[in-house]
Scaffold this motif. Structure first.
Motif, PDB file in Angstrom:
ATOM      1  N   LYS A 733       0.932  -0.986  -0.266  1.00  0.00           N
ATOM      2  CA  LYS A 733      -0.269  -0.239  -0.206  1.00  0.00           C
ATOM      3  C   LYS A 733       1.063   1.245   0.795  1.00  0.00           C
ATOM      4  CE  LYS A 733      -4.110  -2.206   2.491  1.00  0.00           C
ATOM      5  NZ  LYS A 733      -4.733  -1.975   3.569  1.00  0.00           N
ATOM      6  N   LEU A 734       1.990   1.304   0.296  1.00  0.00           N
ATOM      7  CA  LEU A 734       3.076   1.963   0.634  1.00  0.00           C
ATOM      8  C   LEU A 734       4.131   2.549  -0.522  1.00  0.00           C
ATOM      9  CD1 LEU A 734       3.030   3.116   4.034  1.00  0.00           C
ATOM     10  CD2 LEU A 734       1.386   3.969   2.723  1.00  0.00           C
ATOM     11  N   LEU A 735       4.339   3.556  -0.483  1.00  0.00           N
ATOM     12  CA  LEU A 735       5.449   3.538  -2.268  1.00  0.00           C
ATOM     13  C   LEU A 735       6.550   3.872  -0.667  1.00  0.00           C
ATOM     14  CD1 LEU A 735       7.360   3.491  -4.896  1.00  0.00           C
ATOM     15  CD2 LEU A 735       5.743   5.452  -5.444  1.00  0.00           C
ATOM     16  N   ALA A 736       7.664   4.521  -1.055  1.00  0.00           N
ATOM     17  CA  ALA A 736       8.861   5.598  -0.760  1.00  0.00           C
ATOM     18  C   ALA A 736       9.956   5.444  -1.624  1.00  0.00           C
ATOM     19  CB  ALA A 736       9.782   4.893   0.322  1.00  0.00           C
ATOM     20  N   THR A 737      10.320   6.916  -1.420  1.00  0.00           N
ATOM     21  CA  THR A 737      11.070   7.264  -2.925  1.00  0.00           C
ATOM     22  C   THR A 737      11.997   7.877  -2.471  1.00  0.00           C
ATOM     23  OG1 THR A 737       9.576   9.577  -3.191  1.00  0.00           O
ATOM     24  CG2 THR A 737       8.851   7.164  -4.899  1.00  0.00           C
ATOM     25  N   GLY A 738      13.522   7.448  -2.876  1.00  0.00           N
ATOM     26  CA  GLY A 738      14.734   8.233  -2.246  1.00  0.00           C
ATOM     27  C   GLY A 738      14.820   9.373  -4.010  1.00  0.00           C
ATOM     28  N   GLY A 739      15.987  10.223  -3.092  1.00  0.00           N
ATOM     29  CA  GLY A 739      16.596  10.703  -5.027  1.00  0.00           C
ATOM     30  C   GLY A 739      17.296  12.457  -4.035  1.00  0.00           C
ATOM     31  N   TRP A 748      13.179  11.530   0.592  1.00  0.00           N
ATOM     32  CA  TRP A 748      12.906  10.510   1.075  1.00  0.00           C
ATOM     33  C   TRP A 748      10.780  11.056   1.050  1.00  0.00           C
ATOM     34  CZ3 TRP A 748       9.219   8.018   3.778  1.00  0.00           C
ATOM     35  CH2 TRP A 748       9.713   7.999   5.454  1.00  0.00           C
ATOM     36  N   MET A 749       9.993   9.929   0.194  1.00  0.00           N
ATOM     37  CA  MET A 749       8.809  10.647   0.618  1.00  0.00           C
ATOM     38  C   MET A 749       7.912   9.146   0.916  1.00  0.00           C
ATOM     39  SD  MET A 749       8.389  13.999  -2.162  1.00  0.00           S
ATOM     40  CE  MET A 749       9.809  13.478  -3.379  1.00  0.00           C
ATOM     41  N   LEU A 750       6.909   9.136   1.564  1.00  0.00           N
ATOM     42  CA  LEU A 750       5.943   8.171   1.046  1.00  0.00           C
ATOM     43  C   LEU A 750       4.360   8.632   0.608  1.00  0.00           C
ATOM     44  CD1 LEU A 750       6.283   5.332   2.856  1.00  0.00           C
ATOM     45  CD2 LEU A 750       5.108   6.821   4.507  1.00  0.00           C
ATOM     46  N   TRP A 751       3.740   7.882  -0.469  1.00  0.00           N
ATOM     47  CA  TRP A 751       3.119   7.926  -1.107  1.00  0.00           C
ATOM     48  C   TRP A 751       2.228   6.602  -1.369  1.00  0.00           C
ATOM     49  CZ3 TRP A 751       3.586  11.789  -4.357  1.00  0.00           C
ATOM     50  CH2 TRP A 751       4.379  12.719  -4.420  1.00  0.00           C
ATOM     51  N   LYS A 752       0.953   6.690  -1.688  1.00  0.00           N
ATOM     52  CA  LYS A 752       0.373   5.554  -1.830  1.00  0.00           C
ATOM     53  C   LYS A 752      -0.173   5.182  -3.050  1.00  0.00           C
ATOM     54  CE  LYS A 752      -3.632   6.907   0.862  1.00  0.00           C
ATOM     55  NZ  LYS A 752      -5.300   7.289   0.709  1.00  0.00           N
ATOM     56  N   VAL A 753       0.483   3.582  -3.024  1.00  0.00           N
ATOM     57  CA  VAL A 753      -0.014   3.448  -4.099  1.00  0.00           C
ATOM     58  C   VAL A 753      -1.073   3.628  -4.286  1.00  0.00           C
ATOM     59  CG1 VAL A 753       0.242   0.696  -5.215  1.00  0.00           C
ATOM     60  CG2 VAL A 753       1.891   1.845  -3.691  1.00  0.00           C
ATOM     61  N   SER A 754      -1.627   3.293  -4.309  1.00  0.00           N
ATOM     62  CA  SER A 754      -3.582   3.338  -4.790  1.00  0.00           C
ATOM     63  C   SER A 754      -3.786   4.454  -5.627  1.00  0.00           C
ATOM     64  CB  SER A 754      -4.776   3.384  -3.811  1.00  0.00           C
ATOM     65  OG  SER A 754      -4.527   4.135  -2.799  1.00  0.00           O
ATOM     66  N   ASP A 755      -3.237   5.299  -5.083  1.00  0.00           N
ATOM     67  CA  ASP A 755      -4.080   6.585  -6.108  1.00  0.00           C
ATOM     68  C   ASP A 755      -2.611   7.765  -5.977  1.00  0.00           C
ATOM     69  OD1 ASP A 755      -3.744   8.543  -3.733  1.00  0.00           O
ATOM     70  OD2 ASP A 755      -5.333   8.430  -3.248  1.00  0.00           O
ATOM     71  N   GLY A 756      -1.378   7.231  -5.788  1.00  0.00           N
ATOM     72  CA  GLY A 756       0.366   7.672  -5.938  1.00  0.00           C
ATOM     73  C   GLY A 756      -0.123   9.148  -5.186  1.00  0.00           C
ATOM     74  N   SER A 757      -1.108   9.312  -4.390  1.00  0.00           N
ATOM     75  CA  SER A 757      -0.580  10.762  -3.550  1.00  0.00           C
ATOM     76  C   SER A 757      -0.075  10.302  -2.836  1.00  0.00           C
ATOM     77  CB  SER A 757      -2.660  10.602  -2.684  1.00  0.00           C
ATOM     78  OG  SER A 757      -2.131   9.762  -2.035  1.00  0.00           O
ATOM     79  N   LEU A 758       0.374  12.166  -2.102  1.00  0.00           N
ATOM     80  CA  LEU A 758       1.943  11.743  -0.678  1.00  0.00           C
ATOM     81  C   LEU A 758       1.772  11.702  -0.005  1.00  0.00           C
ATOM     82  CD1 LEU A 758       4.468  12.613  -1.079  1.00  0.00           C
ATOM     83  CD2 LEU A 758       4.511  15.225  -0.630  1.00  0.00           C
ATOM     84  N   ILE A 759       2.170  10.920   0.788  1.00  0.00           N
ATOM     85  CA  ILE A 759       1.603  10.925   2.379  1.00  0.00           C
ATOM     86  C   ILE A 759       2.822  11.641   3.305  1.00  0.00           C
ATOM     87  CG2 ILE A 759       1.452   9.276   4.438  1.00  0.00           C
ATOM     88  CD1 ILE A 759       0.911   6.926   2.484  1.00  0.00           C
ATOM     89  N   ARG A 760       3.889  11.509   2.777  1.00  0.00           N
ATOM     90  CA  ARG A 760       5.292  12.197   4.401  1.00  0.00           C
ATOM     91  C   ARG A 760       6.199  12.712   2.969  1.00  0.00           C
ATOM     92  NH1 ARG A 760       5.549   8.848   7.094  1.00  0.00           N
ATOM     93  NH2 ARG A 760       3.707   9.565   8.841  1.00  0.00           N
ATOM     94  N   LYS A 761       6.303  13.783   3.485  1.00  0.00           N
ATOM     95  CA  LYS A 761       7.650  14.167   3.102  1.00  0.00           C
ATOM     96  C   LYS A 761       8.610  14.772   4.258  1.00  0.00           C
ATOM     97  CE  LYS A 761      10.934  17.312  -0.450  1.00  0.00           C
ATOM     98  NZ  LYS A 761      10.548  18.391  -1.274  1.00  0.00           N
ATOM     99  N   ILE A 762      10.010  14.435   4.199  1.00  0.00           N
ATOM    100  CA  ILE A 762      11.010  14.481   5.218  1.00  0.00           C
ATOM    101  C   ILE A 762      11.919  15.575   5.306  1.00  0.00           C
ATOM    102  CG2 ILE A 762      12.274  13.241   6.534  1.00  0.00           C
ATOM    103  CD1 ILE A 762      10.007  12.671   7.316  1.00  0.00           C
ATOM    104  N   PRO A 763      11.805  16.186   5.112  1.00  0.00           N
ATOM    105  CA  PRO A 763      12.408  17.760   5.269  1.00  0.00           C
ATOM    106  C   PRO A 763      13.842  17.446   5.625  1.00  0.00           C
ATOM    107  CG  PRO A 763      11.028  18.205   7.546  1.00  0.00           C
ATOM    108  CD  PRO A 763      10.573  16.995   6.646  1.00  0.00           C
TER     109      PRO A 763
END
Length: 935
Positions: A733-739, A748-763
C-alpha cells in the motif's frame, strides 16, 4: 554511488572555498589584478542581462552546490537573488561596481582565493569568458533581480542513443517467475524459461509508442502478483498495471435457448444457434446482431435436453469474415451464408467429430472412423476428398490462423498427424504422452497446446516432436501454497531469533538474581560487622566509665571504635543502595523477559496460524488442476488463458494467463471465477457464468499499461532530480522514494500506491542525495542511505527518526534487511559491506576486498548470506556470520548496478553498464542472459 549517466546532468560545482579565511588580509586589494586573471568576453552594448535568464543558471551550474541553504560555506548562499542580497559579506555584490564585488573578483581570478580552486573535489570548472561577461554586465546594470518564471524551462527530450542500454534497475517477483529489467530508458519483462522478452513497457500516444521513460530508468519494483510495476526516472515515478482484458458489449444470449456458440478465428465475431434453428451472428463490441438466418433443425435437436447423459454434439464453425457458418451434428453439416437464402447441406457416411474453415470455400472435417475430409466449393457445388489418417476416431483437427494450410489431426490415443500440402497427405508427427481432451494450434502452426484428462497444461513442439508439461496444478493455488510455506519458514526464523532473545533475557534475570544473592550475603556480612563494631563501642564505653584513670586511653579507643562503626554503617548503606539498584534492575530485566516471552508467545501463535494456513493451501493445491479442459490461445499464440479446476471448491477456480514460453504471468481476478470458457478467438473470449449471463472479454494488445505518473520530466514535479531508489511496503500500500539534487539535498517521500498521493515528505532527511530506501520485512521501519555516508532508520507510522548508523567513509549505495529483523547490511562506494546490529546500532562485521564500489546487495532468502554486486563485473555471496566468501562469479554486464532475487534466494537477476542482465543462482551458475536486442 555516482553513475556515469548521472554525471551527465550533475551540476558543475564551484566556489568551494572558505569565504571567511583571510578576508581581512584581502582588504585594499579589490582593484589589484593578479597575473592569471581569466579572460572576460565582450557583450554588445544593447545586450540586456537578466538575473533569472542569464545569471541564475550560471550560479546554479557553478556555485550553488557549495553555497546553498544546506551548505552555506563562509556564510554565502547563492541559491537566489534574495539570498545574495542578505549575504553576511557586505561586498559580495555591489550594484554598479563589479570591480569591487567579491563574487566577480574571485570568479574571474582577479583576487585570492580564486574560485573554484584547482584542488576542488567536486570536478568544478572555471567560468567561461561569456559567463564572466554576463555576471559583470548584471552587476554593472545594478544587480537587479527579476522575477523568475513560475514553471521550469521546458526541455525538449531527444531520443536516448541506442548505445546507452545500461541496466540500472532489475526486480523479480517473489517466486522468481517474472523479472522486470531496464535497458537505458526502456523496460522489458522476462520470464524464467526464455531469454525472449514477454513485453516491452511503452507509452502509447495514438499510433505512436515511446519508451517507458525519457531518461534512464533508475530503479524498478514488480509486485508479488506480477500485475504491478513501478519505475523511477528523472523527476518522476511511473506506476504500470497489468490489464490484459477489457469487457466488450455483445447482444444478450438466452442460455436456455442456445444449442451452440462459436467464435471466428480472429475473435472479431461470434455465432449462436438457437433451438428454433436460428443462427445469429454478432460483431464483438456491438449490442445488436449483425445478421440472422433460420433453417430447419431435426426435431430431436429442438427438444433434447442439454443435461441428458449423451446429448447430440452440435458444433459451429464461423469463417473469419463472419459471412458464413457451418453447423454440424451427427454426420450432417449445414452451411448458412449471409448472401444466400438457401442452406447448403453436406452429408458423410460417418459421424463428424471436428471441423475447421481453411479458406472461404474450403472446409476440413474429421470423422469417428479415422478420416479427414476436405470439402471444396466451386460454383456453389461442394466436392470432398477423403484421407485415412488414423485407425480410430479423429478427436480433433486444428489449423493455424496465419497459415490455414497447416493442419494437425489428433486421435483419442494422442497420435498426431501433420498435413503435407505438397504430397497431399497426412504424415505421422509424433505421439502425446497422454491423450488430450482439448487442443489449440498456434497461429504459425509450430506449437500445439493441449490439456489432458488430469487437468494438466502442456505444449507440443511440432518440429522436434517434443512435449513439455507446463503445469499440473492451478498456478494460483501453487503460488499461494509457496507463499504460505515461505511465511511459515520466516516465522520459524523469527521464533528462533526471539527464543534466543528470550533466553538471553532469562539469563540476564538469572545473573541479576545471583548478583542480588551475592549482595544480600555481603549485606549480611556487613550487618554482622556493624553489630560487632557496635558491641565493641559499648564495651569501650563501659571501660571508660569503670576506669577513670584510663580515661584518655579509653576515649581514644572509643573514638577509634566509633570511627570503625561509622565506616561499617557507611559500607552497609552503600550495600543496601546497591541492593536497591539491583532490585530495580531485576524488575526491569523481569519486565524485559516478560516482554520477550509475550513476543515469543505471539510469534508461536502466529507460526501455528501460518502452518494451518499452509496446510489448507496444500489441500487446495492438491485438489486443483491447472485447467478445466478448455483454454484459449490468443494474440498469435503469445498468450494462453486457462481456467483452473478445484474439486474441493469450484468458487476458487481462478483464471490464469500464460506466456508463449510457458511462463505463468498472473492470476486474472477481473474474470468471473464461476464462469466457463465457451468460445474463443485470437483476440476475444466468451465466458458463461452460472447465472446464465454470457460476457465477452477482448484482449488488449499490451499486457501492462501506464496507470499513473507522479511528477514530470519537464514542468512542476515533487522530485528535485532523478528518483534513484524506490521500495514498496510489505502490505503493497505504501511507496517510498529516494533521491535529491546531487551535492545539495536528499529527498525521501512516502506515497499511497493506490492513487499516487503524497503521504509524507521528510525535510532534509540526509545532507546529500538519498541513494537507497528499504522497508523492513515487518514494514515498521524504513532504512535510508545517502551520499552523506549515513544510514538512517525511520518509523514508518510517524516519520520520526529512530537512529542513525555511522561508519562508512563514502556514499551508502545499498541497504538490505535480514528476515530475522535483527540485522541490516549496507554497501558503499568505500568498497565495503557492513553488517549492523539494529538494536545497538553498531557494525558487527565489515566485509572488504572489493576492487570497486559496492553497488547493490540482497540477503539470500532467510539465510545469513548476502548476494553482492560491484563495479568489477563479479557477483559474490558472503556469509554475514563469519565474512567468508562462498561465490565469486564473473558475469556479463561490465560495471554492475542492478541486483534482485526471489524470496528464497535461489535465483538472482544482475545487470550493468553493457546492457546485459543475467539470471544466476547463489552458487554462481548462470542460466539465462537478457538483453534489449529485438523483441
Amino acid at each position: 554511488m555516482i553513475r556515469p549517466a548521472t554525471k551527465t546532468l550533475l551540476v558543475v560545482l564551484a566556489l568551494s572555498f572558505e569565504w571567511s579565511v583571510g578576508l581581512d588580509s584581502l582588504v585594499g586589494r579589490t582593484n589589484q589584478a593578479i597575473a592569471d586573471t581569466l579572460p572576460i568576453g565582450e557583450l554588445p552594448d544593447d545586450r540586456e542581462v537578466l538575473f533569472s535568464r542569464d545569471v541564475a543558471p550560471v550560479l546554479k551550474k557553478n556555485c550553488v552546490a557549495c553555497h546553498n541553504s544546506s551548505d552555506d560555506e563562509g556564510g554565502v548562499n547563492l541559491e537566489s537573488g534574495e539570498q545574495i542580497r542578505t549575504s553576511e559579506l557586505d561586498d559580495l555584490v555591489l550594484p554598479g561596481k563589479p570591480e569591487s564585488s567579491r563574487l566577480f573578483l574571485l570568479a574571474s581570478h582577479a583576487d585570492d582565493p580564486v574560485m573554484p580552486p584547482e584542488d576542488n573535489d567536486v570536478s568544478a570548472s572555471i567560468l567561461t569568458p561569456m559567463e564572466l561577461a554576463l555576471l559583470k554586465r548584471w552587476i554593472q546594470s545594478g544587480a537587479v533581480v527579476d522575477q523568475a518564471p513560475s514553471a521550469p524551462t521546458e526541455r525538449e527530450w531527444q531520443p536516448l542513443p541506442s548505445s546507452l542500454q545500461t541496466v540500472y534497475g532489475s526486480s523479480m517477483t517473489d517466486d522468481g517467475r517474472l523479472s522486470a529489467i531496464s535497458f537505458g530508458n526502456e523496460i522489458r519483462l522476462f520470464g524464467a524459461k526464455s531469454a525472449q522478452p514477454i513485453e516491452t513497457l511503452a507509452i502509447v500516444e495514438g499510433d505512436q509508442t515511446k519508451p517507458a521513460h525519457d531518461d534512464f530508468v533508475q530503479d524498478l519494483h514488480i509486485d508479488p502478483t506480477g500485475r504491478q510495476i513501478i519505475s523511477a526516472g528523472y523527476r518522476n515515478v511511473k506506476l504500470w498495471e497489468m490489464s490484459p482484458f477489457e469487457s466488450a458489449t455483445i447482444p444478450a444470449i438466452n442460455q436456455d435457448d442456445t444449442l451452440a456458440i462459436a467464435m471466428n478465428a480472429s475473435g472479431s465475431h461470434f455465432a449462436v444457434l438457437s433451438r428454433r434453428g436460428e443462427l445469429s451472428v454478432a460483431e464483438v463490441g456491438k449490442d445488436r446482431w449483425l445478421w440472422m438466418k433460420s433453417f430447419d433443425l431435426p426435431d430431436h435437436l429442438k427438444t433434447e435436453e442439454l443435461k441428458t447423459d449423451n446429448p447430440t454434439k452440435i458444433r459451429i464453425a464461423l469463417d473469419n469474415a463472419a459471412q458464413q457458418a457451418a453447423i454440424q451434428w451427427d454426420s450432417t453439416i449445414r452451411i448458412v451464408r449471409i448472401d444466400r437464402k438457401d442452406v447448403e447441406t453436406l452429408d458423410a457416411a460417418d459421424t463428424f467429430t471436428s471441423m475447421q474453415w481453411i479458406e472461404e470455400d474450403h472446409l476440413a472435417t474429421a470423422t469417428d472412423n479415422g478420416q479427414v475430409l476436405f470439402w471444396n466449393r466451386d460454383e456453389e457445388v461442394w466436392t470432398k476428398t477423403e484421407h485415412n489418417v488414423f485407425e480410430q476416431a479423429v478427436l480433433a483437427i486444428h489449423s493455424a490462423s496465419k497459415s490455414p494450410g497447416r493442419l494437425i489431426a489428433m486421435d483419442a490415443a494422442g497420435n498426431l498427424a501433420n498435413w503435407n500440402p505438397t504430397d497431399q497427405t497426412f504424415e505421422a508427427t509424433g505421439h502425446l504422452p497422454s491423450p488430450a481432451v482439448s487442443a489449440s494450434l498456434s497461429s504459425n502452426g509450430a506449437t500445439l497446446w493441449i490439456s489432458t484428462e488430469s487437468g494438466a497444461l502442456g505444449r507440443y513442439n511440432i518440429a522436434d516432436q517434443s512435449y513439455l508439461e507446463i503445469a499440473k496444478k492451478d498456478p494460483v493455488a501453487a503460488a499461494q501454497l509457496a507463499n504460505d510455506n515461505w511465511q511459515t519458514l520466516v516465522t520459524e526464523t523469527l521464533v528462533a531469533a526471539q527464543e534466543k532473545d528470550a533466553k538471553q533475557a532469562e539469563d540476564d534475570v538469572t545473573a541479576e538474581q545471583k548478583s542480588l544473592e551475592s549482595i544480600a550475603k555481603d549485606i549480611e556480612t556487613k550487618t554482622k560487622l556493624r553489630d560487632e563494631k557496635q558491641s565493641r563501642v559499648e564495651e569501650a564505653k563501659q571501660a571508660a566509665e569503670s576506669a577513670a584513670k584510663k580515661l584518655a586511653e579509653a576515649e581514644q579507643a572509643l573514638a577509634t571504635k566509633e570511627g570503625e562503626l561509622a565506616a561499617a554503617v557507611t559500607a552497609l548503606g552503600q550495600a543496601e543502595k546497591i541492593k536497591v539498584r539491583g532490585e530495580t534492575r531485576l524488575k526491569e530485566l523481569e519486565a524485559e523477559r516478560e516482554r520477550h516471552q509475550q513476543i515469543l508467545a505471539k510469534l508461536k501463535q502466529d507460526h501455528e496460524s501460518k502452518k494451518a494456513k499452509a496446510t489448507a493451501s496444500q489441500s487446495r493445491h492438491d485438489s486443483s488442476r491447472a485447467t478445466d479442459a478448455t483454454f484459449a490461445v490468443m494474440l498469435s499464440g503469445s498468450r494462453i488463458l486457462t481456467h483452473a479446476a478445484n474439486t474441493d471448491d469450484a468458487s476458487e477456480n481462478s483464471w490464469s494467463l500464460w506466456a508463449e514460453s510457458g511462463d505463468w504471468l498472473a492470476e486474472l481476478p477481473e474474470l468471473p471465477t464461476d464462469g466457463q470458457l465457451i468460445a474463443s478467438g485470437d483476440r476475444c473470449v466468451l465466458i458463461q457464468r452460472t447465472n446464465g449471463q454470457t460476457q465477452a472479454f477482448v484482449a488488449r494488445p499490451r499486457l501492462w499499461g501506464l496507470r499513473q505518473t507522479i511528477g514530470a520530466t519537464t514542468g512542476p514535479s515533487p522530485f528535485a532530480d532523478r528518483v534513484l531508489s524506490i521500495d514498496v511496503h510489505p502490505s503493497g500500500k505504501l511507496l517510498a522514494t529516494g533521491g535529491g539534487e546531487p551535492s545539495r539535498t536528499g529527498e525521501w517521500m512516502l506515497w499511497k500506491v493506490s492513487d499516487g498521493s503524497l503521504i509524507r515528505k521528510i525535510p532534509n532527511p540526509h545532507g546529500d542525495t538519498v541513494f537507497c530506501v528499504r522497508f523492513s520485512p515487518d514494514g515498521q521501519t524504513l532504512a535510508t542511505g545517502g551520499a552523506d555516508q549515513m544510514i538512517k532508520l525511520w518509523d514508518v507510522e510517524s516519520g520520526k527518526l529512530i537512529k542513525t548508523l555511522e561508519g562508512h567513509t563514502h556514499h551508502v549505495t545499498s541497504i538490505a534487511w535480514n528476515a530475522n529483523l535483527r540485522e541490516l547490511a549496507t554497501g558503499s562506494a568505500d568498497a565495503t559491506v557492513k553488517v549492523w546490529n539494529i538494536e545497538t546500532g553498531q557494525a558487527t562485521r565489515t566485509i572488504t576486498g572489493f576492487k570497486t564500489e559496492v553497488t547493490k546487495l540482497v540477503f539470500v532468502g532467510r539465510e545469513n548470506r548476502l548476494g553482492v554486486t560491484s563495479g568489477d563485473s563479479v557477483f559474490r555471496v558472503y556469509r554475514t556470520d563469519n565474512g567468508a566468501r562462498e561465490t565469486n562469479a564473473k558475469v556479463a554486464g561490465d560495471y554492475l548496478y542492478a541486483l534482485d532475487s526471489n524470496r528464497d534466494g535461489s535465483q538472482f537477476i544482475v545487470g550493468g553498464a553493457s546492457g546485459t542482465a543475467t539470471l544466476i543462482d547463489k552458487s554462481g551458475k548462470q542460466s539465462l542472459e537478457y538483453s534489449l536486442g529485438e523483441e
